[in-house]
Design a protein around this motif. Structure first.
Motif, mmCIF file in Angstrom:
data_model
loop_
_atom_site.group_PDB
_atom_site.id
_atom_site.type_symbol
_atom_site.label_atom_id
_atom_site.label_comp_id
_atom_site.label_asym_id
_atom_site.label_seq_id
_atom_site.Cartn_x
_atom_site.Cartn_y
_atom_site.Cartn_z
ATOM 1 N N GLU A 57 8.286 -8.788 -11.393
ATOM 2 C CA GLU A 57 8.219 -7.384 -11.072
ATOM 3 C C GLU A 57 7.925 -7.285 -9.376
ATOM 4 O O GLU A 57 8.321 -6.473 -8.737
ATOM 5 N N LEU A 58 7.273 -8.497 -8.874
ATOM 6 C CA LEU A 58 7.039 -8.639 -7.508
ATOM 7 C C LEU A 58 8.207 -8.949 -6.682
ATOM 8 O O LEU A 58 8.399 -8.155 -5.656
ATOM 9 N N LEU A 59 9.174 -9.533 -7.284
ATOM 10 C CA LEU A 59 10.492 -9.707 -6.505
ATOM 11 C C LEU A 59 11.405 -8.454 -6.774
ATOM 12 O O LEU A 59 12.029 -8.295 -5.689
ATOM 13 N N LEU A 60 11.254 -7.739 -7.767
ATOM 14 C CA LEU A 60 11.989 -6.471 -7.813
ATOM 15 C C LEU A 60 11.501 -5.552 -6.799
ATOM 16 O O LEU A 60 12.297 -4.890 -6.143
ATOM 17 N N VAL A 61 10.048 -5.602 -6.731
ATOM 18 C CA VAL A 61 9.754 -4.319 -5.626
ATOM 19 C C VAL A 61 9.850 -5.094 -4.281
ATOM 20 O O VAL A 61 10.414 -4.179 -3.441
ATOM 21 N N GLN A 62 9.973 -6.507 -4.108
ATOM 22 C CA GLN A 62 10.387 -6.853 -2.856
ATOM 23 C C GLN A 62 11.593 -6.410 -2.386
ATOM 24 O O GLN A 62 11.912 -6.096 -1.041
ATOM 25 N N LYS A 63 12.570 -6.778 -3.341
ATOM 26 C CA LYS A 63 14.033 -6.506 -3.086
ATOM 27 C C LYS A 63 14.126 -4.843 -2.657
ATOM 28 O O LYS A 63 14.935 -4.470 -1.774
ATOM 29 N N GLU A 64 13.567 -4.061 -3.504
ATOM 30 C CA GLU A 64 13.827 -2.774 -3.370
ATOM 31 C C GLU A 64 12.936 -2.037 -2.240
ATOM 32 O O GLU A 64 13.418 -0.951 -1.648
ATOM 33 N N GLN A 65 12.015 -2.638 -1.884
ATOM 34 C CA GLN A 65 10.998 -1.808 -0.987
ATOM 35 C C GLN A 65 10.669 -2.852 0.100
ATOM 36 O O GLN A 65 9.441 -2.935 0.517
ATOM 37 N N ARG A 66 11.657 -3.599 0.979
ATOM 38 C CA ARG A 66 11.228 -4.718 1.822
ATOM 39 C C ARG A 66 10.567 -3.962 2.934
ATOM 40 O O ARG A 66 9.654 -4.445 3.472
ATOM 41 N N ILE A 67 11.089 -2.887 3.439
ATOM 42 C CA ILE A 67 10.380 -2.156 4.692
ATOM 43 C C ILE A 67 8.879 -1.754 4.501
ATOM 44 O O ILE A 67 8.068 -1.969 5.058
ATOM 45 N N PHE A 68 8.697 -1.440 3.196
ATOM 46 C CA PHE A 68 7.510 -0.947 2.632
ATOM 47 C C PHE A 68 6.647 -2.168 2.666
ATOM 48 O O PHE A 68 5.411 -2.027 3.254
ATOM 49 N N LEU A 69 7.100 -3.273 2.372
ATOM 50 C CA LEU A 69 6.389 -4.447 2.364
ATOM 51 C C LEU A 69 5.697 -4.927 3.674
ATOM 52 O O LEU A 69 4.692 -5.374 3.671
ATOM 53 N N GLY A 70 6.784 -4.636 4.569
ATOM 54 C CA GLY A 70 6.326 -4.904 6.069
ATOM 55 C C GLY A 70 5.248 -4.104 6.409
ATOM 56 O O GLY A 70 4.221 -4.774 7.166
ATOM 57 N N GLU A 71 5.214 -2.826 6.068
ATOM 58 C CA GLU A 71 3.923 -2.140 6.365
ATOM 59 C C GLU A 71 2.790 -2.672 5.771
ATOM 60 O O GLU A 71 1.669 -2.557 6.607
ATOM 61 N N ILE A 72 2.729 -3.155 4.702
ATOM 62 C CA ILE A 72 1.569 -3.838 4.057
ATOM 63 C C ILE A 72 0.988 -4.632 4.732
ATOM 64 O O ILE A 72 -0.019 -5.012 4.856
ATOM 65 N N LEU A 73 1.947 -5.859 4.937
ATOM 66 C CA LEU A 73 1.561 -6.748 5.694
ATOM 67 C C LEU A 73 1.115 -6.816 6.968
ATOM 68 O O LEU A 73 0.300 -7.321 7.419
ATOM 69 N N ILE A 74 1.805 -5.879 7.740
ATOM 70 C CA ILE A 74 1.235 -5.345 9.168
ATOM 71 C C ILE A 74 -0.235 -4.836 9.063
ATOM 72 O O ILE A 74 -1.069 -5.217 10.057
ATOM 73 N N LYS A 75 -0.185 -3.776 8.133
ATOM 74 C CA LYS A 75 -1.709 -3.103 8.011
ATOM 75 C C LYS A 75 -2.829 -4.161 7.645
ATOM 76 O O LYS A 75 -3.930 -4.045 7.999
ATOM 77 N N GLN A 76 -2.628 -4.975 6.954
ATOM 78 C CA GLN A 76 -3.544 -6.087 6.465
ATOM 79 C C GLN A 76 -3.577 -7.215 7.322
ATOM 80 O O GLN A 76 -4.329 -8.260 7.202
ATOM 81 N N GLY A 77 -2.945 -7.312 8.440
ATOM 82 C CA GLY A 77 -3.094 -8.204 9.405
ATOM 83 C C GLY A 77 -2.467 -9.709 9.228
ATOM 84 O O GLY A 77 -2.604 -10.475 9.671
ATOM 85 N N HIS A 78 -1.684 -9.684 8.262
ATOM 86 C CA HIS A 78 -0.850 -10.963 7.981
ATOM 87 C C HIS A 78 0.210 -11.297 8.923
ATOM 88 O O HIS A 78 0.425 -12.589 9.116
ATOM 89 N N ILE A 79 0.739 -10.291 9.523
ATOM 90 C CA ILE A 79 1.777 -10.413 10.616
ATOM 91 C C ILE A 79 1.991 -9.314 11.555
ATOM 92 O O ILE A 79 1.520 -8.149 11.109
ATOM 93 N N SER A 80 2.250 -9.699 12.700
ATOM 94 C CA SER A 80 2.507 -8.465 13.526
ATOM 95 C C SER A 80 3.775 -7.805 13.563
ATOM 96 O O SER A 80 4.801 -8.187 12.769
ATOM 97 N N ARG A 81 3.786 -6.474 13.951
ATOM 98 C CA ARG A 81 4.941 -5.676 13.718
ATOM 99 C C ARG A 81 6.311 -6.338 14.282
ATOM 100 O O ARG A 81 7.369 -6.482 13.936
#
Length: 249
Positions: free
Chosen positions: A56-80
């Motif tokens: 399920e994670l892989l499917l979401v990752q594939k379909e919503q990669r840009i949304f995933l990036g926003e999550i990572l940025i907001k949580q401080g895992h990675i800079s924009r």
């Protein structure tokens, strides 16, 4: 390097969905650096995620990669800036890898037959086993796998379709196909693997018939030994494990 980028994103998504803590995701990322395993493989081994959650994670990752990036940025895992740079590089790497595999396949003498059967393999594993699979390599030298199932195709085209599997993937196929718990590779698990091969080759032969070829199949069988010199060995990668589809002409 691109695998680390994918795994970081997968860990960030698991944390965002509440499936892993930040500490658990960081521990998996650290172990990756030590043994070069996939994020999902380590999470499964440690029983931090089950196979359904991972798919399920892989499917979401594939379909919503840009949304995933926003999550990572907001949580401080990675800079924009880093996310956008790595995403662009990842897409470029993926495109280049896919193009190279396509060129390798199309350079083979019987590439249309091979591509038909590979297409059936990908579709069946997705439909029956719920496994996202990608083609990673094409060569004439096969790797060592403990379980190899072959089925002979006869008629206008003569070759063996061969599925070379690690134990983990064979057991998973048995569980998904028969909907029973498979803890060891026994006659039941091997029968399930042979039936999977039989379905793939049956559908593959149907596509050959549409192309005007007259073909038939012998029953699938377990075989041992290394791939012959003229074999076409196609490396495949799934969430559960790597494996090979081979063609013995």
């Amino acid at each position: 390097m691109h695998q680390q980028r994918v795994n970081l994103s997968l860990g960030g998504l698991a944390v965002a969905k509440g499936l892993l803590s930040t500490e658990q995701a960081d521990a998996i990322n650290l172990e990756q650096q030590r043994n070069d395993k996939r994020f999902g493989e380590i999470a499964l081994e440690k029983n931090l995620l089950d196979l359904q959650q991972l798919n399920e994670l892989l499917l979401v990752q594939k379909e919503q990669r840009i949304f995933l990036g926003e999550i990572l940025i907001k949580q401080g895992h990675i800079s924009r800036e880093r996310f956008e740079s790595e995403l662009a590089q990842f897409k470029q790497d993926q495109k280049r890898s896919a193009e190279l595999v396509t060129v390798d396949l199309q350079s083979l003498p019987q590439h249309e037959v091979i591509e038909d059967f590979l297409d059936m393999t990908l579709k069946l594993l997705l439909r029956v086993a719920k496994e996202q699979v990608k083609i990673t390599s094409v060569s004439h030298t096969g790797k060592q796998f403990p379980h190899t199932i072959a089925q002979r195709i006869k008629g206008d085209r003569q070759f063996d379709y061969v599925l070379a599997l690690p134990e983990k993937l064979l057991l998973m196929l048995c569980e998904r196909f028969l909907k029973v718990k498979c803890a060891v590779v026994d006659d039941l698990a091997l029968d399930a693997a042979r039936e999977v091969v039989n379905i793939i080759t049956g559908n593959g032969c149907a596509k050959l018939s549409v192309r005007g070829m007259k073909v038939s199949m012998e029953p699938p069988r377990s075989i041992t030994g290394a791939a012959p010199d003229k074999a076409v060995c196609v490396g495949m990668s799934s969430v559960t494990a790597d494996f090979e589809v081979r063609f013995y002409f």
